[in-house]
Write an enzyme that holds these catalytic residues in place. Structure first.
Site, short mmCIF file in Angstrom:
data_model
loop_
_atom_site.label_atom_id
_atom_site.label_comp_id
_atom_site.label_asym_id
_atom_site.label_seq_id
_atom_site.Cartn_x
_atom_site.Cartn_y
_atom_site.Cartn_z
N MET A 163 1.10 -4.12 -3.15
CA MET A 163 1.18 -5.45 -3.77
C MET A 163 2.35 -6.16 -3.10
SD MET A 163 0.47 -4.14 -7.63
CE MET A 163 0.78 -2.45 -7.11
N MET A 188 -8.76 -5.24 -9.79
CA MET A 188 -7.64 -5.31 -10.74
C MET A 188 -8.17 -5.79 -12.09
SD MET A 188 -4.94 -4.20 -9.27
CE MET A 188 -3.95 -4.43 -10.76
N ASP A 238 -8.16 -0.65 -11.79
CA ASP A 238 -6.73 -0.46 -12.01
C ASP A 238 -6.21 -1.48 -13.01
OD1 ASP A 238 -4.03 0.03 -11.76
OD2 ASP A 238 -3.90 -0.54 -9.65
#
Ligand code: DX5
Ligand code: ZN
Length: 228
Positions: free
Chosen positions: A69, A138, A176
């Site tokens: 990230m 995500m 996730d």
């Protein structure tokens, strides 16, 4: 029946005892160790870099699944591979030349994944789908552990699977954020086969047992879903 892999995220582990925490989840049957790398720019939080990945590599017996990230991920691919990353995923929102980045990861022998933030559409993967080893969806906005699962992520998993299938890609889908024992049934049925969990495992007080029970919950879901 699709193979389900459990990837405990060490973001919620005790950073003063990472070796012990990893050993516990491996005893519980963890398939991968999920490592969250944050730079304070792409996401507000700052976590760890290649030196810690190198140290984890000495103690982990399962592959390291490194989730970058960070802005400008191209700058750091070599370092993370050299440190022992077996899988590296980069955000489509951060990688300006995603095709180059994905091939850079693969050329160095690691598995390459593309990550979609919650507001980023699955369709953005159309022209890179055939090059990917996996897609990371995500299900929270990245940056912190312990956030609530965004329900729309279930539809997103199906959209991603459709885009991959249309491209003839057998890439796996990882999810996730906010994954727990209560939602793995829906997640498995929607096509995710790699389940990241931080708080549900390391916040449980017994990471070994939590890893084992999450797998059981996920396997039950996969059996219910039948073969793909
Ligand atoms: C969030 C990270 C996740 C995080 C998940 O930005 O990418 O890997 O550790 O943690 P939980 O499972 O607690 O949402
Ligand atoms: Zn992550």
């Amino acid at each position: 029946m699709p193979r389900i892999r459990i990837a405990p995220s060490i973001l919620s582990a005790d950073f003063a005892a990472l070796g012990r925490e990893i050993a516990a989840v491996e005893r519980g049957g963890a398939d991968l160790i999920h490592v969250d790398v944050m730079d304070g720019h792409f996401v507000p939080n700052i976590t760890i870099g290649p030196p810690v990945v190198r140290a984890l590599k000495r103690v982990a017996t399962r592959p390291l699944d490194v989730h970058l990230m960070i802005e400008d991920p191209d700058r750091y691919i070599d370092e993370f591979v050299a440190a022992g990353a077996d899988m590296i995923s980069v955000h489509v929102e951060a990688a300006r030349h995603l095709h180059r980045t994905i091939h850079c990861i693969r050329d160095q022998g690691a598995k390459a994944g593309a990550v979609l933030n919650p507001a980023t559409p699955a369709a953005l993967l159309e022209d890179i789908a055939a090059d990917l080893d996996y897609v990371l969806v995500m299900s929270v906005n990245p940056g912190f552990g312990g956030q609530a699962f965004i329900p729309h992520s279930i539809d997103k998993l199906r959209h991603v699977r459709a885009v991959l299938d249309a491209a003839g890609s057998r890439a796996e889908i990882e999810i996730d954020g906010g994954v727990d024992h209560g939602n793995v049934a829906d997640i498995g049925a929607a096509g995710a086969t790699i389940l990241v969990a931080g708080h549900a495992i390391f916040g449980s007080g017994d990471p070994e047992a939590a890893t084992r029970s999450l797998r059981q919950a996920a396997l039950g879901a996969a059996q219910g879903a039948g073969p793909r």
